[in-house]
Design an enzyme around this catalytic site. Structure first.
Site, PDB file in Angstrom:
ATOM      1  N   GLU A   1       0.837  -1.207   0.000  1.00  0.00           N
ATOM      2  CA  GLU A   1       0.000   0.000   0.000  1.00  0.00           C
ATOM      3  C   GLU A   1       0.875   1.261   0.000  1.00  0.00           C
ATOM      4  O   GLU A   1       0.565   2.230  -0.685  1.00  0.00           O
ATOM      5  CB  GLU A   1      -0.951  -0.047   1.204  1.00  0.00           C
ATOM      6  CG  GLU A   1      -2.014  -1.139   1.010  1.00  0.00           C
ATOM      7  CD  GLU A   1      -2.884  -1.380   2.239  1.00  0.00           C
ATOM      8  OE1 GLU A   1      -2.318  -1.620   3.315  1.00  0.00           O
ATOM      9  OE2 GLU A   1      -4.117  -1.314   2.108  1.00  0.00           O
TER      10      GLU A   1
ATOM     11  N   GLU B   1      -3.685  -9.742   3.804  1.00  0.00           N
ATOM     12  CA  GLU B   1      -4.497  -9.426   4.988  1.00  0.00           C
ATOM     13  C   GLU B   1      -5.560 -10.473   5.270  1.00  0.00           C
ATOM     14  O   GLU B   1      -5.912 -10.712   6.432  1.00  0.00           O
ATOM     15  CB  GLU B   1      -5.149  -8.044   4.831  1.00  0.00           C
ATOM     16  CG  GLU B   1      -4.196  -6.865   5.037  1.00  0.00           C
ATOM     17  CD  GLU B   1      -3.411  -6.466   3.787  1.00  0.00           C
ATOM     18  OE1 GLU B   1      -3.390  -7.247   2.810  1.00  0.00           O
ATOM     19  OE2 GLU B   1      -2.809  -5.379   3.785  1.00  0.00           O
TER      20      GLU B   1
HETATM   21  C1  3H9 Z   1      -1.537  -5.020   7.056  1.00  0.00           C
HETATM   22  O1  3H9 Z   1      -0.569  -4.667   6.451  1.00  0.00           O
HETATM   23  C2  3H9 Z   1      -2.754  -4.184   7.234  1.00  0.00           C
HETATM   24  C3  3H9 Z   1      -2.798  -2.988   6.329  1.00  0.00           C
HETATM   25  O2  3H9 Z   1      -3.413  -3.322   5.121  1.00  0.00           O
HETATM   26  C4  3H9 Z   1      -3.621  -1.883   6.930  1.00  0.00           C
HETATM   27  C5  3H9 Z   1      -3.196  -1.328   8.230  1.00  0.00           C
HETATM   28  C6  3H9 Z   1      -4.013  -0.138   8.667  1.00  0.00           C
HETATM   29  N1  3H9 Z   1       4.318  -7.315  11.890  1.00  0.00           N
HETATM   30  O3  3H9 Z   1       7.800 -15.116   9.304  1.00  0.00           O
HETATM   31  P1  3H9 Z   1       9.171 -14.890   9.814  1.00  0.00           P
HETATM   32  C7  3H9 Z   1       7.913 -10.926  12.471  1.00  0.00           C
HETATM   33  S1  3H9 Z   1      -1.573  -6.528   7.811  1.00  0.00           S
HETATM   34  C8  3H9 Z   1       5.017  -7.648  12.982  1.00  0.00           C
HETATM   35  O4  3H9 Z   1       9.692 -15.813  10.830  1.00  0.00           O
HETATM   36  P2  3H9 Z   1      10.104 -15.307   7.135  1.00  0.00           P
HETATM   37  C9  3H9 Z   1       7.572 -12.379  12.758  1.00  0.00           C
HETATM   38  O5  3H9 Z   1       6.611 -12.482  13.783  1.00  0.00           O
HETATM   39  C10 3H9 Z   1       0.044  -7.195   7.586  1.00  0.00           C
HETATM   40  N2  3H9 Z   1       5.924  -8.656  12.989  1.00  0.00           N
HETATM   41  O6  3H9 Z   1      10.227 -14.786   8.632  1.00  0.00           O
HETATM   42  C11 3H9 Z   1       8.924 -12.927  13.148  1.00  0.00           C
HETATM   43  O7  3H9 Z   1       9.154 -12.568  14.498  1.00  0.00           O
HETATM   44  P3  3H9 Z   1       9.933 -13.572  15.470  1.00  0.00           P
HETATM   45  C12 3H9 Z   1       0.198  -7.754   6.238  1.00  0.00           C
HETATM   46  C13 3H9 Z   1       6.130  -9.308  11.844  1.00  0.00           C
HETATM   47  O8  3H9 Z   1      11.300 -14.843   6.421  1.00  0.00           O
HETATM   48  C14 3H9 Z   1       9.889 -12.127  12.275  1.00  0.00           C
HETATM   49  O9  3H9 Z   1       9.163 -10.975  11.848  1.00  0.00           O
HETATM   50  N3  3H9 Z   1       1.452  -8.448   6.141  1.00  0.00           N
HETATM   51  C15 3H9 Z   1       5.438  -8.994  10.683  1.00  0.00           C
HETATM   52  O10 3H9 Z   1       9.767 -16.766   7.122  1.00  0.00           O
HETATM   53  C16 3H9 Z   1      10.350 -12.888  11.048  1.00  0.00           C
HETATM   54  O11 3H9 Z   1       9.209 -13.402  10.368  1.00  0.00           O
HETATM   55  C17 3H9 Z   1       1.574  -9.754   6.462  1.00  0.00           C
HETATM   56  O12 3H9 Z   1       0.613 -10.398   6.799  1.00  0.00           O
HETATM   57  C18 3H9 Z   1       4.488  -7.939  10.717  1.00  0.00           C
HETATM   58  N4  3H9 Z   1       3.795  -7.574   9.633  1.00  0.00           N
HETATM   59  O13 3H9 Z   1       8.833 -14.565   6.522  1.00  0.00           O
HETATM   60  C19 3H9 Z   1       2.935 -10.334   6.320  1.00  0.00           C
HETATM   61  N5  3H9 Z   1       5.842  -9.830   9.692  1.00  0.00           N
HETATM   62  O14 3H9 Z   1      11.296 -13.729  14.858  1.00  0.00           O
HETATM   63  C20 3H9 Z   1       3.229 -11.206   7.503  1.00  0.00           C
HETATM   64  C21 3H9 Z   1       6.773 -10.633  10.240  1.00  0.00           C
HETATM   65  O15 3H9 Z   1       9.911 -12.870  16.777  1.00  0.00           O
HETATM   66  N6  3H9 Z   1       4.575 -11.729   7.483  1.00  0.00           N
HETATM   67  N7  3H9 Z   1       6.946 -10.315  11.537  1.00  0.00           N
HETATM   68  O16 3H9 Z   1       9.137 -14.852  15.457  1.00  0.00           O
HETATM   69  C22 3H9 Z   1       4.971 -12.745   6.701  1.00  0.00           C
HETATM   70  O17 3H9 Z   1       4.243 -13.247   5.874  1.00  0.00           O
HETATM   71  C23 3H9 Z   1       6.361 -13.284   6.899  1.00  0.00           C
HETATM   72  O18 3H9 Z   1       6.747 -12.949   8.194  1.00  0.00           O
HETATM   73  C24 3H9 Z   1       7.416 -12.728   5.914  1.00  0.00           C
HETATM   74  C25 3H9 Z   1       8.821 -13.186   6.355  1.00  0.00           C
HETATM   75  C26 3H9 Z   1       7.107 -13.259   4.517  1.00  0.00           C
HETATM   76  C27 3H9 Z   1       7.409 -11.228   5.899  1.00  0.00           C
END
Ligand code: 3H9
Length: 695
Positions: free
Chosen positions: A105, A125
């Protein structure tokens, strides 16, 4: 000023670098930093363009999910995106790694987007029970049209750079350093006198049949509501001016943020990551594993071997005869062909695995140099003990000896060896190269570095690894046995298997328990019941389920079980013999059937599941409630949008659930004895999640 967004100047171009490891989530400090540094760039004399880039491994992985559920903190993300887009300067997103959710976004708030070839974009999301909430539902359709935007949003899938370019999400792809790419792209655009290009000012795309799309998405979501809500938000992007569409998006987003489904899915997101992190393993070095042995080449053994081969390990698979060895080889080959077809491996990798990494042997001596061996032989204690005695004799010192038993006592198996410290349970779920769950069963004497190695191996095999203690059935099968018994009891009391399946499928399970039983084969449970009755000396006590098996109906494999599959596996119809057998049993035992509503069925089934799960946690078989939740989610088809049985219990309220259990206990006090942990939590006014947070 926030140090999460750094400002640097490169001639007439300002660079805003987001520095919020590990994935540049858009925390309040990052949002504020973007606001401030946009102000900075605009006030900086001589700056004509801004490049936004992410430091580290990603552009931006989205909103900071840890902030959800807390009081909102300004500036909001939609305001940040609007601020970027409204800048009189030319703003360019230079993307690498992932740009997900709020990350995409932000990029769409920029006027141009450049990405490296390995970059991936997406609006995931829906996997958190939400819709994009910072303009994604309004800007993406304007960029790429309604159909493509809905596909990206409702599936939440990650899209590679070349597909994103084709769709029109990004403007260009360039290999190399993202910052340098951004700078050269900005310079090119300035030189060509490119003008600002706010997506919000682009014309609205063509509409579609919204109600049909909504209904179809709702059905595909199998009870999950957020994908269908994406349709309504996108509809607003077509039918309303941009600002009004944004209000619709905001309203839906905020409603979903309060929903039980998003609570469940956000719990699942964090638990999925937390489950493999055990404080006791911090700093413990795992043993090196490169070559593993697998004993038994049936469906389970071949699946384990396939998973290991696909993760780059060498495998020696032991079978008893050359013929059985050939059959095992064929099974593994078949699995690998499937992986090839799905693009998980290249043809070269496929051939190398078969010619170099896999060895089928028929002699225990061939396991002398393996680093770890997993047995997947018949579930019988004396057979397992024999296997472990032989392994003890041939395996090198330091090799890990693992059993894939699904319920037998791992302490007893370990005692058959002279090295119980090296013995562990690695309980895979069939098919092992597909199912995500791995229960790592820690026996009394298992050494801590052996546990660490189990987790390391599971990670390498891309499993969700759950630590379990020793007990009959460990975490998953023990809980399953209880809720299945409660379900069978409901049948005797008056519910039909079909009503139970329908109620649980409406709750979100892909298949109800009786459809699952037909799929797995009714003969498995029959054999267990016969064995248990023989042990108790009550062979004569036959049930309707036994009689169904006696008539040769084992489920899908014989064409009939609880259902009749004459018209095909998908067109299952109730088998009328079943209701007759049940009615007979009710009348023989003097039961007058009562009516169950779908809600009562779900409530009873879930009460049994939660009560047993609470016992499993209370006894330390599972370390934390989230370990149970992830076991049920990844091994037993529990619907993700409820978060897991204990998250579901927290959401519906523990006092009411305890009251239900106590009510059932009036009929059958032994089976329904309330879990002490559940009683304690209710008395203290706490939830299961409080225990997760306590670590
Ligand atoms: C959104 O964006 C809403 C908006 O539209 C509107 C808002 C108003 N936040 O998965 P990993 C942490 S909703 C906080 O192990 P990988 C994760 O918990 C969001 N923390 O690594 C982990 O912590 P820990 C939309 C986050 O390489 C560490 O980072 N986005 C977030 O296998 C490493 O992550 C998503 O839904 C976050 N957004 O995968 C994306 N993302 O080491 C969600 C990650 O303490 N994330 N962490 O356990 C993912 O899909 C995967 O984490 C990603 C990396 C592909 C990024």
């Amino acid at each position: 000023m926030s140090d999460k967004v750094a400002y640097t100047r490169h001639d007439n171009i300002a660079v805003l670098t987001i520095k919020n490891p590990p994935v540049n989530a858009l925390s309040q400090a990052v949002r504020q930093g973007l606001m401030d540094q946009m102000d900075h760039a605009e006030a900086d004399t001589g700056v004509d363009a801004v490049v936004i880039v992410g430091d580290g491994r990603a552009f931006i992985a989205g909103a900071d999910i840890t902030e959800f559920g807390k009081p909102p903190m300004a500036p909001s993300l939609p305001d940040v995106v609007d601020r970027i887009e409204a800048s009189p300067l030319l703003v360019i997103a230079a993307m690498h790694g992932v740009s997900l959710g709020g990350g995409l976004e932000v990029a769409m708030g920029c006027h141009y987007r450049i990405a490296v070839p390995s970059a991936r974009i997406g609006l995931p999301e829906v996997h958190l029970g939400l819709i994009p909430g910072a303009g994604g539902t309004q800007r993406l359709p304007r960029l790429i049209g309604v159909a493509a935007a809905l596909d990206v949003m409702t599936t939440g899938r990650q899209v590679g750079a070349s597909e994103a370019l084709e769709m029109g999400v990004i403007d260009t792809i360039k290999d190399g350093n993202p910052l340098e790419n951004g700078l050269s792209f900005a310079a090119e655009l300035l030189e060509g006198k490119a003008s600002r290009r706010p997506v919000s000012e682009m014309p609205a795309p063509e509409g579609i049949d919204w109600d049909a799309a909504y209904e179809a998405t709702l059905v595909r979501g199998r009870g999950q509501i957020s994908p269908a809500q994406c349709v309504r938000a996108v509809q607003a992007s077509v039918e309303r001016p941009f600002a009004e569409g944004m209000l619709t998006e905001r309203q839906i987003f905020m409603e979903l943020l309060k929903s039980d489904q998003s609570k469940g899915m956000i719990h699942a997101f964090f638990s999925e990551r937390a489950v493999g992190h055990l404080p006791e393993l911090k700093g413990v070095a795992p043993r090196v594993i490169e070559h593993i042995g697998v004993i038994g080449g049936g469906t389970m053994g071949a699946g384990i071997a396939t998973a290991a081969l696909l993760s780059g390990l060498r495998v020696s698979l032991l079978e008893m005869t050359a013929q059985a060895g050939e059959a095992a080889h064929a099974r593994i080959s078949g699995n690998l062909s499937g992986a090839l077809k799905r693009g998980k491996i290249t043809p070269e990798q496929h051939d190398t695995i078969l010619s170099q990494a896999l060895r089928v042997i028929t002699d225990y001596q061939g396991l002398a140099d393996v680093d770890l061996v997993i047995e997947a032989v018949f579930e019988d204690m004396s057979v397992k003990k024999q296997v472990f005695t032989q392994l003890d004799a041939v395996c090198k010192q330091g090799a890990i000896l693992a059993t894939n038993t699904s319920y037998l006592d791992v302490d007893e198996i370990a005692a058959a060896t002279s090295r119980p410290q090296d013995v562990i349970g690695l309980h895979f779920f069939s098919p092992a190269h597909v199912m995500k769950l791995l229960e790592i069963v820690v026996a009394d004497k298992t050494a801590i570095d052996v546990v660490a190695t189990g987790f390391e191996l599971g990670k390498r095999l891309k499993k969700i690894n759950v630590r379990a203690g020793v007990c009959d059935g460990f975490i998953g099968n023990r809980i399953l046995a209880t809720y299945r018994s409660a379900s069978d009891q409901m049948i005797l009391e008056g519910a039909s298997p079909y009503a139970i399946d329908a109620a649980l499928e409406a709750f979100g399970f892909a298949m109800g328990p009786y459809a699952v039983a037909d799929l797995a084969g009714l003969d498995i449970g029959w054999a267990v019941r016969k064995r248990k009755r023989a042990e108790l000396g009550v062979e004569g006590a036959r049930t309707y389920a036994d009689k169904l098996c006696e008539a040769g109906h084992f489920g899908q494999k014989t064409g009939k079980g609880y259902y009749d599959y004459a018209a095909g596996l998908k067109a299952r119809v109730p088998n009328p013999d079943v209701l007759e057998l049940i009615a007979q049993e009710r009348s023989e035992t003097g039961i007058t059937p009562i009516e169950f509503t779908a809600a009562q069925i779900v409530r009873r089934y879930m009460a049994a599941m939660v009560n047993e799960a609470a016992k499993v946690v209370g006894e330390g078989v599972a370390r934390r409630p989230l370990d149970v939740d992830m076991t049920l989610l990844f091994g037993y088809g529990f619907p993700r949008y409820h978060g897991g049985p204990l998250k579901w219990a927290d959401i519906v309220g523990l006092p009411d659930l305890l009251a239900d259990i106590e009510e059932c206990a009036k009929q059958d006090p032994a089976f329904w004895e309330p879990a002490p942990l559940l009683k304690e939590l209710v008395a203290a006014g706490k939830t299961f999640d409080d225990l997760n947070k306590a670590g």
